[in-house]
Scaffold this active site. Sequence first.
Site, PDB file in Angstrom:
ATOM      1  N   CYS A   1       0.454  -0.946  -0.160  1.00 15.93           N
ATOM      2  CA  CYS A   1       0.239  -0.389  -0.466  1.00 15.93           C
ATOM      3  C   CYS A   1       1.011   1.177  -0.075  1.00 15.93           C
ATOM      4  O   CYS A   1       1.175   1.608   0.770  1.00 15.93           O
ATOM      5  CB  CYS A   1      -0.813  -0.026   1.243  1.00 15.93           C
ATOM      6  SG  CYS A   1      -1.968   1.233   1.316  1.00 15.93           S
TER       7      CYS A   1
ATOM      8  N   CYS B   1      -0.361   3.983   2.051  1.00 17.66           N
ATOM      9  CA  CYS B   1      -0.019   4.053   3.650  1.00 17.66           C
ATOM     10  C   CYS B   1       1.076   4.463   3.973  1.00 17.66           C
ATOM     11  O   CYS B   1       0.974   4.584   5.240  1.00 17.66           O
ATOM     12  CB  CYS B   1      -0.147   2.578   3.591  1.00 17.66           C
ATOM     13  SG  CYS B   1      -2.370   1.913   3.276  1.00 17.66           S
ATOM     14  N   ASP B   2       1.873   3.386   3.263  1.00 15.54           N
ATOM     15  CA  ASP B   2       3.315   3.700   4.053  1.00 15.54           C
ATOM     16  C   ASP B   2       4.306   4.175   2.778  1.00 15.54           C
ATOM     17  O   ASP B   2       5.879   4.444   3.910  1.00 15.54           O
ATOM     18  CB  ASP B   2       4.253   1.805   3.214  1.00 15.54           C
ATOM     19  CG  ASP B   2       3.101   0.876   4.553  1.00 15.54           C
ATOM     20  OD1 ASP B   2       2.592   1.796   5.362  1.00 15.54           O
ATOM     21  OD2 ASP B   2       3.196  -0.062   3.569  1.00 15.54           O
TER      22      ASP B   2
END
Length: 305
Positions: free
Chosen positions: A132, A135-136
């Site tokens: 992701c 996300c990261d």
Amino acid sequence: MYDVVIIGSGPAGMAAAVYAARAELTFVVAEKDMSGGQILETSDIDNYPGFPSISGFDLAEKFRAHAEACGTEIIENITIEDFRKIDGGFELVFDGNKTMETKTILIATGAKPRRLGCAGEEEFVGAGVSYCATCDGAFFKGRDVIVVGGGNTAVEDAIFLARGCKSVTLVHRRDSLRASRNLVTKLKSLPNVEIVWDSTVERIYGNGMVESVLLKNVKTGELTDRKASGVFVAVGTKPSNLGWQDKIPCDEGGYFIAGENCETQVPGIFAAGDVRTKSLRQVITAAADGANAIYRIEQYLAEQQ
């Protein structure tokens, strides 16, 4: 007979549990594995409101604690295998020949990213290997990263990461991208993005964290090492649809067809979170689905009276 059985205990399932408790519905949460869902594999989450930085495990624990504080019963290590229509609702079959009855079913089983299957991948999940970018990606600012894939998601991830990363290398096993033309044009215009064609990731190396990858040209067999701090895998996701795609209509990817109210095309069965058709799969959108689903389930139950 329960008002609703919630299958899955990730963000969608736990949010649904909180809302079901507040609505004073009779319900239970059934979880095949350990409660928490896919976020258990995420080392750091920094885009969930109220938590500038928190591990996926800790956030999952908070979700569970909130649900249990509302009186939620969570049954772990239970495998829901099938369902059948009965008078007034459904009979769920689990663990071989056990059954439970419910007026409605909420499927919140999520989806899992497709793995590369290369050596080192599992070892470095959460330590440089991510599924992701949104996300990261922030954790790799100023670093060299690799994105694997050739579809819209992979190209979008590469474009997103190029904003903050020193360099982005897109690795694709073919000699052309499947992504839409406008995305490809934008990608190729970025000065810190390189595309490596006809190649796969053979191995991921590191010492505690990802440090490099071994690439293989699928046409020539040539092997090359490339330094990288992160490997973002974007080769698709696989919905955990319980194998029910023949009983509940799904799209071509296997995701249950359901809109924002989470209703599937089978009356009384709902799907929330990453397992349903949607454009953005994040913790916050899964949690929102859980709330929307229970709201619609309340209406559905009232209509059946």
